[in-house]
Design a protein around this motif. Structure first.
Motif, PDB file in Angstrom:
ATOM      1  N   LEU A  57      14.069 -75.004 -21.513  1.00 46.63           N
ATOM      2  CA  LEU A  57      13.803 -73.664 -22.017  1.00 46.63           C
ATOM      3  C   LEU A  57      14.805 -73.243 -23.090  1.00 46.63           C
ATOM      4  CD1 LEU A  57      12.976 -71.763 -18.701  1.00 46.63           C
ATOM      5  CD2 LEU A  57      11.386 -72.712 -20.381  1.00 46.63           C
ATOM      6  N   THR A  58      14.321 -72.450 -24.034  1.00 40.96           N
ATOM      7  CA  THR A  58      15.188 -71.848 -25.044  1.00 40.96           C
ATOM      8  C   THR A  58      15.709 -70.536 -24.488  1.00 40.96           C
ATOM      9  OG1 THR A  58      13.910 -72.851 -26.824  1.00 40.96           O
ATOM     10  CG2 THR A  58      15.288 -70.960 -27.408  1.00 40.96           C
ATOM     11  N   VAL A  59      17.029 -70.395 -24.461  1.00 36.98           N
ATOM     12  CA  VAL A  59      17.656 -69.234 -23.840  1.00 36.98           C
ATOM     13  C   VAL A  59      18.724 -68.682 -24.776  1.00 36.98           C
ATOM     14  CG1 VAL A  59      18.906 -68.401 -21.814  1.00 36.98           C
ATOM     15  CG2 VAL A  59      17.298 -70.288 -21.577  1.00 36.98           C
ATOM     16  N   ASP A  60      18.710 -67.373 -24.986  1.00 39.82           N
ATOM     17  CA  ASP A  60      19.712 -66.713 -25.818  1.00 39.82           C
ATOM     18  C   ASP A  60      20.298 -65.522 -25.082  1.00 39.82           C
ATOM     19  OD1 ASP A  60      19.508 -68.320 -28.225  1.00 39.82           O
ATOM     20  OD2 ASP A  60      17.524 -67.417 -28.487  1.00 39.82           O
ATOM     21  N   GLY A  61      21.559 -65.297 -25.245  1.00 36.68           N
ATOM     22  CA  GLY A  61      22.280 -64.210 -24.629  1.00 36.68           C
ATOM     23  C   GLY A  61      23.658 -64.706 -24.261  1.00 36.68           C
ATOM     24  N   PRO A  62      24.502 -63.878 -23.778  1.00 37.06           N
ATOM     25  CA  PRO A  62      24.309 -62.457 -23.506  1.00 37.06           C
ATOM     26  C   PRO A  62      24.460 -61.592 -24.754  1.00 37.06           C
ATOM     27  CG  PRO A  62      26.514 -63.120 -22.836  1.00 37.06           C
ATOM     28  CD  PRO A  62      25.811 -64.357 -23.335  1.00 37.06           C
ATOM     29  N   ALA A  63      24.196 -60.306 -24.573  1.00 37.31           N
ATOM     30  CA  ALA A  63      24.326 -59.317 -25.643  1.00 37.31           C
ATOM     31  C   ALA A  63      25.597 -58.512 -25.386  1.00 37.31           C
ATOM     32  CB  ALA A  63      23.114 -58.399 -25.670  1.00 37.31           C
ATOM     33  N   ALA A  64      26.657 -58.825 -26.127  1.00 37.05           N
ATOM     34  CA  ALA A  64      27.940 -58.139 -25.941  1.00 37.05           C
ATOM     35  C   ALA A  64      27.788 -56.627 -26.065  1.00 37.05           C
ATOM     36  CB  ALA A  64      28.959 -58.660 -26.947  1.00 37.05           C
ATOM     37  N   GLU A  65      26.833 -56.187 -26.887  1.00 38.42           N
ATOM     38  CA  GLU A  65      26.604 -54.759 -27.119  1.00 38.42           C
ATOM     39  C   GLU A  65      26.167 -54.017 -25.852  1.00 38.42           C
ATOM     40  OE1 GLU A  65      25.252 -57.071 -30.830  1.00 38.42           O
ATOM     41  OE2 GLU A  65      25.205 -57.325 -28.660  1.00 38.42           O
ATOM     42  N   GLU A  96      26.888 -55.278 -22.526  1.00 33.08           N
ATOM     43  CA  GLU A  96      27.606 -55.769 -21.351  1.00 33.08           C
ATOM     44  C   GLU A  96      28.182 -54.652 -20.481  1.00 33.08           C
ATOM     45  OE1 GLU A  96      31.467 -58.446 -20.039  1.00 33.08           O
ATOM     46  OE2 GLU A  96      30.796 -58.541 -22.120  1.00 33.08           O
ATOM     47  N   ALA A  97      28.897 -53.720 -21.074  1.00 31.26           N
ATOM     48  CA  ALA A  97      29.537 -52.659 -20.286  1.00 31.26           C
ATOM     49  C   ALA A  97      28.498 -51.801 -19.557  1.00 31.26           C
ATOM     50  CB  ALA A  97      30.412 -51.790 -21.181  1.00 31.26           C
ATOM     51  N   GLU A  98      27.376 -51.569 -20.208  1.00 32.30           N
ATOM     52  CA  GLU A  98      26.331 -50.749 -19.583  1.00 32.30           C
ATOM     53  C   GLU A  98      25.680 -51.467 -18.406  1.00 32.30           C
ATOM     54  OE1 GLU A  98      22.507 -48.083 -20.986  1.00 32.30           O
ATOM     55  OE2 GLU A  98      23.660 -49.174 -22.491  1.00 32.30           O
ATOM     56  N   VAL A  99      25.403 -52.755 -18.569  1.00 31.75           N
ATOM     57  CA  VAL A  99      24.812 -53.531 -17.468  1.00 31.75           C
ATOM     58  C   VAL A  99      25.819 -53.635 -16.321  1.00 31.75           C
ATOM     59  CG1 VAL A  99      23.889 -55.775 -16.791  1.00 31.75           C
ATOM     60  CG2 VAL A  99      23.239 -54.777 -18.992  1.00 31.75           C
ATOM     61  N   ARG A 100      27.067 -53.871 -16.664  1.00 30.10           N
ATOM     62  CA  ARG A 100      28.115 -53.938 -15.643  1.00 30.10           C
ATOM     63  C   ARG A 100      28.174 -52.626 -14.856  1.00 30.10           C
ATOM     64  NH1 ARG A 100      33.759 -56.611 -15.259  1.00 30.10           N
ATOM     65  NH2 ARG A 100      34.899 -55.109 -14.007  1.00 30.10           N
ATOM     66  N   ALA A 101      28.071 -51.493 -15.549  1.00 26.87           N
ATOM     67  CA  ALA A 101      28.111 -50.182 -14.893  1.00 26.87           C
ATOM     68  C   ALA A 101      26.967 -50.014 -13.905  1.00 26.87           C
ATOM     69  CB  ALA A 101      28.079 -49.071 -15.935  1.00 26.87           C
ATOM     70  N   LEU A 102      25.788 -50.499 -14.255  1.00 23.68           N
ATOM     71  CA  LEU A 102      24.643 -50.401 -13.339  1.00 23.68           C
ATOM     72  C   LEU A 102      24.910 -51.186 -12.062  1.00 23.68           C
ATOM     73  CD1 LEU A 102      21.692 -50.754 -15.874  1.00 23.68           C
ATOM     74  CD2 LEU A 102      22.457 -48.662 -14.728  1.00 23.68           C
ATOM     75  N   VAL A 154      10.502 -63.611 -23.241  1.00 27.56           N
ATOM     76  CA  VAL A 154      10.811 -62.743 -22.111  1.00 27.56           C
ATOM     77  C   VAL A 154      12.212 -62.187 -22.339  1.00 27.56           C
ATOM     78  CG1 VAL A 154      11.199 -62.570 -19.627  1.00 27.56           C
ATOM     79  CG2 VAL A 154       9.336 -63.995 -20.502  1.00 27.56           C
ATOM     80  N   TYR A 155      12.285 -60.875 -22.424  1.00 29.87           N
ATOM     81  CA  TYR A 155      13.555 -60.171 -22.538  1.00 29.87           C
ATOM     82  C   TYR A 155      13.904 -59.642 -21.163  1.00 29.87           C
ATOM     83  CZ  TYR A 155      12.913 -60.335 -27.575  1.00 29.87           C
ATOM     84  OH  TYR A 155      12.739 -60.768 -28.857  1.00 29.87           O
ATOM     85  N   THR A 156      15.191 -59.702 -20.811  1.00 27.16           N
ATOM     86  CA  THR A 156      15.567 -59.262 -19.485  1.00 27.16           C
ATOM     87  C   THR A 156      17.005 -58.755 -19.450  1.00 27.16           C
ATOM     88  OG1 THR A 156      15.542 -59.906 -17.143  1.00 27.16           O
ATOM     89  CG2 THR A 156      16.178 -61.601 -18.747  1.00 27.16           C
ATOM     90  N   SER A 157      17.241 -57.802 -18.581  1.00 22.88           N
ATOM     91  CA  SER A 157      18.584 -57.217 -18.492  1.00 22.88           C
ATOM     92  C   SER A 157      19.591 -58.212 -17.928  1.00 22.88           C
ATOM     93  CB  SER A 157      18.560 -55.950 -17.642  1.00 22.88           C
ATOM     94  OG  SER A 157      18.122 -56.238 -16.328  1.00 22.88           O
ATOM     95  N   TYR A 186      18.526 -62.605 -22.685  1.00 25.53           N
ATOM     96  CA  TYR A 186      19.065 -61.734 -21.649  1.00 25.53           C
ATOM     97  C   TYR A 186      20.269 -60.943 -22.141  1.00 25.53           C
ATOM     98  CZ  TYR A 186      22.172 -65.758 -20.954  1.00 25.53           C
ATOM     99  OH  TYR A 186      23.051 -66.797 -21.140  1.00 25.53           O
ATOM    100  N   ALA A 187      20.459 -59.764 -21.520  1.00 21.35           N
ATOM    101  CA  ALA A 187      21.596 -58.903 -21.858  1.00 21.35           C
ATOM    102  C   ALA A 187      22.870 -59.382 -21.184  1.00 21.35           C
ATOM    103  CB  ALA A 187      21.292 -57.455 -21.478  1.00 21.35           C
ATOM    104  N   ALA A 188      22.796 -59.762 -19.909  1.00 24.87           N
ATOM    105  CA  ALA A 188      23.962 -60.236 -19.155  1.00 24.87           C
ATOM    106  C   ALA A 188      23.624 -61.568 -18.507  1.00 24.87           C
ATOM    107  CB  ALA A 188      24.365 -59.211 -18.099  1.00 24.87           C
TER     108      ALA A 188
END
Length: 166
Positions: free
Chosen positions: A136-144, A146-152, A79-82, A103-105
């Motif tokens: 659960l296996t969890v990976d993230g965040p995606a530094a690439e 971060e700024a875009e998710v923060r802006a949303l 499962v990929y998620t913002s 996850y991204a953030a």
């Protein structure tokens, strides 16, 4: 952990879904369910604006997977998620036996942003996925991303945020 190009591609799609949600007047979250073979099985975005606060895409993914996939296929999915799952979605994910989360953030990032902006906390304690479902296996965040998710999220809360990129 370093995220793969495939991980980043799917996370980019999740951020696009989050933007779509925000553009439709909803909270900016988007998620995708990918099979063990790499096929996108389900994609959705937040749909809470009409009052049902359980309409998170991660929760809908868990429900869909429980109804449509045998247990062994669920476990092989990602499962990929913002944004990192909330406690409700983390529990649903674990209960239906889904596999990895990317996850991204993170919850920690989101809580930090909201605190910085003076946004009151929600009614549910913000917990990391592994605090709710430690197996659960969890990976993230995606530094690439971060700024875009923060802006949303800044846009959702009407914050002029110099740290965000739209």
């Amino acid at each position: 952990m370093t995220l793969s190009d495939t991980d980043l591609l799917h996370l980019r799609s999740c951020v696009d879904l989050a933007r779509e949600a925000l553009d439709d007047g909803d909270e900016p979250f988007g998620s995708i369910l990918v099979s063990g073979a790499g096929e996108v099985l389900y994609a959705d975005r937040n749909r809470v604006k009409d009052g049902d606060q359980t309409r998170h895409p991660e929760f809908d993914i868990a429900r869909w997977a429980g109804e449509h996939l045998p247990m062994d296929e669920r476990a092989a999915c990602t499962v990929y998620t913002s944004g990192e799952h909330c406690p409700m979605c983390s529990a649903a994910h674990a209960w239906v036996g889904l596999g990895r989360i990317v996850y991204a953030a993170s919850t920690e990032q989101l809580v930090g942003w909201l605190t910085e902006w003076g946004v009151a906390p929600g009614p549910v304690r913000p917990l990391a996925v592994q605090e709710v479902a430690p197996g659960l296996t969890v990976d993230g965040p995606a530094a690439e991303l971060e700024a875009e998710v923060r802006a949303l999220h800044a846009r959702l809360h009407g914050v002029a945020d110099p740290g965000a990129v739209s």
